[in-house]
Every structure is written in structure tokens, then in C-alpha cells.
Write a protein that holds these residues in place. Structure first.
Motif, PDB file in Angstrom:
ATOM      1  N   LEU A   8       2.377  10.830  -9.152  1.00 16.72           N
ATOM      2  CA  LEU A   8       1.584  11.093 -10.350  1.00 16.72           C
ATOM      3  C   LEU A   8       0.760  12.369 -10.176  1.00 16.72           C
ATOM      4  O   LEU A   8       0.678  13.197 -11.094  1.00 16.72           O
ATOM      5  CB  LEU A   8       0.667   9.907 -10.662  1.00 16.72           C
ATOM      6  N   GLN A   9       0.164  12.544  -9.012  1.00 19.01           N
ATOM      7  CA  GLN A   9      -0.633  13.747  -8.756  1.00 19.01           C
ATOM      8  C   GLN A   9       0.227  15.001  -8.863  1.00 19.01           C
ATOM      9  O   GLN A   9      -0.217  16.023  -9.399  1.00 19.01           O
ATOM     10  CB  GLN A   9      -1.313  13.668  -7.386  1.00 19.01           C
ATOM     11  N   GLN A  10       1.470  14.925  -8.408  1.00 16.94           N
ATOM     12  CA  GLN A  10       2.370  16.079  -8.473  1.00 16.94           C
ATOM     13  C   GLN A  10       2.706  16.477  -9.907  1.00 16.94           C
ATOM     14  O   GLN A  10       3.013  17.642 -10.163  1.00 16.94           O
ATOM     15  CB  GLN A  10       3.657  15.803  -7.690  1.00 16.94           C
ATOM     16  N   ILE A  11       2.635  15.525 -10.833  1.00 13.60           N
ATOM     17  CA  ILE A  11       2.905  15.873 -12.237  1.00 13.60           C
ATOM     18  C   ILE A  11       1.614  16.047 -13.035  1.00 13.60           C
ATOM     19  O   ILE A  11       1.653  16.181 -14.255  1.00 13.60           O
ATOM     20  CB  ILE A  11       3.857  14.853 -12.918  1.00 13.60           C
ATOM     21  N   GLY A  12       0.482  16.039 -12.341  1.00 11.61           N
ATOM     22  CA  GLY A  12      -0.792  16.344 -12.984  1.00 11.61           C
ATOM     23  C   GLY A  12      -1.633  15.164 -13.412  1.00 11.61           C
ATOM     24  O   GLY A  12      -2.675  15.335 -14.030  1.00 11.61           O
ATOM     25  N   VAL A  13      -1.183  13.949 -13.107  1.00 14.38           N
ATOM     26  CA  VAL A  13      -1.952  12.751 -13.456  1.00 14.38           C
ATOM     27  C   VAL A  13      -2.880  12.439 -12.279  1.00 14.38           C
ATOM     28  O   VAL A  13      -2.422  12.029 -11.218  1.00 14.38           O
ATOM     29  CB  VAL A  13      -1.030  11.545 -13.752  1.00 14.38           C
ATOM     30  N   THR A  14      -4.164  12.640 -12.485  1.00 11.67           N
ATOM     31  CA  THR A  14      -5.116  12.454 -11.392  1.00 11.67           C
ATOM     32  C   THR A  14      -6.055  11.268 -11.601  1.00 11.67           C
ATOM     33  O   THR A  14      -6.721  10.851 -10.667  1.00 11.67           O
ATOM     34  CB  THR A  14      -5.964  13.728 -11.202  1.00 11.67           C
ATOM     35  N   ASN A  15      -6.102  10.737 -12.821  1.00 12.79           N
ATOM     36  CA  ASN A  15      -6.986   9.612 -13.121  1.00 12.79           C
ATOM     37  C   ASN A  15      -6.226   8.313 -12.848  1.00 12.79           C
ATOM     38  O   ASN A  15      -5.622   7.732 -13.746  1.00 12.79           O
ATOM     39  CB  ASN A  15      -7.453   9.694 -14.578  1.00 12.79           C
ATOM     40  N   THR A  16      -6.226   7.894 -11.565  1.00 13.12           N
ATOM     41  CA  THR A  16      -5.494   6.684 -11.193  1.00 13.12           C
ATOM     42  C   THR A  16      -6.405   5.683 -10.497  1.00 13.12           C
ATOM     43  O   THR A  16      -7.391   6.055  -9.866  1.00 13.12           O
ATOM     44  CB  THR A  16      -4.316   7.010 -10.241  1.00 13.12           C
ATOM     45  N   ARG A  17      -6.048   4.422 -10.668  1.00 12.05           N
ATOM     46  CA  ARG A  17      -6.686   3.316  -9.944  1.00 12.05           C
ATOM     47  C   ARG A  17      -5.568   2.462  -9.389  1.00 12.05           C
ATOM     48  O   ARG A  17      -4.430   2.576  -9.830  1.00 12.05           O
ATOM     49  CB  ARG A  17      -7.555   2.477 -10.890  1.00 12.05           C
ATOM     50  N   GLU A  18      -5.914   1.568  -8.482  1.00  7.71           N
ATOM     51  CA  GLU A  18      -4.895   0.733  -7.859  1.00  7.71           C
ATOM     52  C   GLU A  18      -5.335  -0.727  -7.793  1.00  7.71           C
ATOM     53  O   GLU A  18      -6.531  -0.999  -7.718  1.00  7.71           O
ATOM     54  CB  GLU A  18      -4.590   1.239  -6.441  1.00  7.71           C
ATOM     55  N   ALA A  19      -4.334  -1.602  -7.823  1.00  3.67           N
ATOM     56  CA  ALA A  19      -4.570  -3.029  -7.651  1.00  3.67           C
ATOM     57  C   ALA A  19      -3.449  -3.583  -6.779  1.00  3.67           C
ATOM     58  O   ALA A  19      -2.310  -3.119  -6.867  1.00  3.67           O
ATOM     59  CB  ALA A  19      -4.594  -3.742  -9.004  1.00  3.67           C
ATOM     60  N   GLY A  20      -3.775  -4.568  -5.960  1.00  3.31           N
ATOM     61  CA  GLY A  20      -2.810  -5.126  -5.022  1.00  3.31           C
ATOM     62  C   GLY A  20      -1.969  -6.264  -5.563  1.00  3.31           C
ATOM     63  O   GLY A  20      -1.002  -6.671  -4.931  1.00  3.31           O
ATOM     64  N   ASP A  21      -2.331  -6.802  -6.729  1.00  2.74           N
ATOM     65  CA  ASP A  21      -1.537  -7.859  -7.352  1.00  2.74           C
ATOM     66  C   ASP A  21      -1.911  -7.961  -8.826  1.00  2.74           C
ATOM     67  O   ASP A  21      -2.832  -7.297  -9.292  1.00  2.74           O
ATOM     68  CB  ASP A  21      -1.724  -9.205  -6.636  1.00  2.74           C
ATOM     69  N   LEU A  67       0.818  -1.207   0.000  1.00  2.00           N
ATOM     70  CA  LEU A  67       0.000   0.000   0.000  1.00  2.00           C
ATOM     71  C   LEU A  67       0.858   1.266   0.000  1.00  2.00           C
ATOM     72  O   LEU A  67       0.548   2.232  -0.692  1.00  2.00           O
ATOM     73  CB  LEU A  67      -0.938  -0.004   1.213  1.00  2.00           C
ATOM     74  N   THR A  68       1.973   1.251   0.736  1.00  2.00           N
ATOM     75  CA  THR A  68       2.817   2.447   0.815  1.00  2.00           C
ATOM     76  C   THR A  68       3.429   2.792  -0.541  1.00  2.00           C
ATOM     77  O   THR A  68       3.511   3.969  -0.902  1.00  2.00           O
ATOM     78  CB  THR A  68       3.949   2.277   1.853  1.00  2.00           C
ATOM     79  N   ILE A  69       3.835   1.780  -1.295  1.00  2.00           N
ATOM     80  CA  ILE A  69       4.406   2.037  -2.629  1.00  2.00           C
ATOM     81  C   ILE A  69       3.318   2.568  -3.557  1.00  2.00           C
ATOM     82  O   ILE A  69       3.550   3.526  -4.304  1.00  2.00           O
ATOM     83  CB  ILE A  69       5.058   0.763  -3.223  1.00  2.00           C
ATOM     84  N   ARG A  70       2.130   1.976  -3.515  1.00  2.00           N
ATOM     85  CA  ARG A  70       1.027   2.486  -4.346  1.00  2.00           C
ATOM     86  C   ARG A  70       0.755   3.950  -4.015  1.00  2.00           C
ATOM     87  O   ARG A  70       0.541   4.776  -4.906  1.00  2.00           O
ATOM     88  CB  ARG A  70      -0.237   1.644  -4.156  1.00  2.00           C
ATOM     89  N   SER A  71       0.781   4.272  -2.745  1.00  3.15           N
ATOM     90  CA  SER A  71       0.541   5.645  -2.307  1.00  3.15           C
ATOM     91  C   SER A  71       1.640   6.583  -2.810  1.00  3.15           C
ATOM     92  O   SER A  71       1.355   7.694  -3.280  1.00  3.15           O
ATOM     93  CB  SER A  71       0.459   5.686  -0.781  1.00  3.15           C
ATOM     94  N   LEU A  72       2.897   6.162  -2.733  1.00  6.56           N
ATOM     95  CA  LEU A  72       4.008   6.981  -3.231  1.00  6.56           C
ATOM     96  C   LEU A  72       3.881   7.241  -4.730  1.00  6.56           C
ATOM     97  O   LEU A  72       4.102   8.361  -5.197  1.00  6.56           O
ATOM     98  CB  LEU A  72       5.355   6.297  -2.942  1.00  6.56           C
ATOM     99  N   VAL A  73       3.532   6.213  -5.479  1.00  3.41           N
ATOM    100  CA  VAL A  73       3.370   6.369  -6.932  1.00  3.41           C
ATOM    101  C   VAL A  73       2.190   7.301  -7.222  1.00  3.41           C
ATOM    102  O   VAL A  73       2.300   8.228  -8.023  1.00  3.41           O
ATOM    103  CB  VAL A  73       3.177   5.003  -7.631  1.00  3.41           C
TER     104      VAL A  73
END
Length: 129
Positions: A26-39, A16-22
């Protein structure tokens, strides 16, 4: 090329921490349309349900690792052209070679900076506006 805000990105990591860092990078460079998966298995299901422009995936995960996910993406026609950046804690030459064989678009070695994240994405898509 694309506006950062137009990119849809699926972040795949069992930590979860790595997903959060990524996601934060991404948000800092303007990419806001993100989803996440655990595997990788969860990622394949998410992509089949709703494709993304880019997958940023860890290599070492349970169930389906990053190489397995990359192979699944490349073998399924509706999503086979999805860009894939492999996120890894080790720049193992064998891993790099196998990922290249399966059509990875780029690599991001942990730990990474926001500038490096942007650079790796721009190497795949061109300059983000």
C-alpha cells in the motif's frame, strides 16, 4: 477517483508478515493511512471506533474469520458501505460465492504483487491519483 493518500485502510490478518506485506505494498502505491488488526473481532472494534474506506482482510483467521467480518460490516449501519477486499490463499469457488453473497467488493489471491494490489483497489475505487 481518490488520491491514494486520502484512503484509510484497515489491514486484517492473523499473520504479522502478511499484514506487513500488504502495508508495504500500500505504501508503494501511495496509501499511507493504514491500521492493522490481528483478527475479525479486533477489526470490528477498530472500525466501530474509527471507520475506514477499505478493509483488506484475510479469510482464514481465528475468532472471527473474513466472512464473519464481512457479515458484521454489512450488518452494522455506520460501516456497512465500507469496501472490503478478501485476501485468500485459495481461490475456492464456494468461498468466492459466499463472499459475493455477503457483498465483498473484490478478491486478492496470495501471493500477490504490488501491481495486483493496486489493480484490485482501483477496481473498487477507480484510478488512484
Amino acid at each position: 477517483m481518490p488520491a491514494a493518500s486520502a484512503l484509510s485502510v484497515l489491514i486484517v490478518d492473523d499473520q504479522l508478515t502478511i499484514r506487513s506485506l500488504v502495508r508495504n505494498g500500500l505504501q508503494q502505491i501511495g496509501v499511507t493511512n493504514t491500521r492493522e488488526a490481528g483478527d475479525g473481532e479486533e477489526a470490528v472494534a477498530a472500525l466501530v471506533a474509527r471507520p475506514a474506506h477499505l478493509v483488506i482482510t484475510d479469510f482464514n483467521m481465528p475468532k472471527l474469520d473474513g466472512l464473519g467480518l464481512l457479515r458484521a460490516i454489512r450488518s452494522y449501519e455506520p460501516i456497512k458501505n465500507t469496501a472490503v477486499i478478501m485476501l485468500t490463499g485459495r481461490a475456492d469457488p464456494e468461498l468466492v460465492q459466499r463472499a459475493a453473497q455477503y457483498g465483498v467488493n473484490n478478491y486478492l489471491v496470495k501471493p500477490f504483487t504490488v501491481a495486483t494490489l493496486r489493480e484490485k483497489i482501483e477496481e473498487v475505487f477507480g484510478a488512484l491519483t
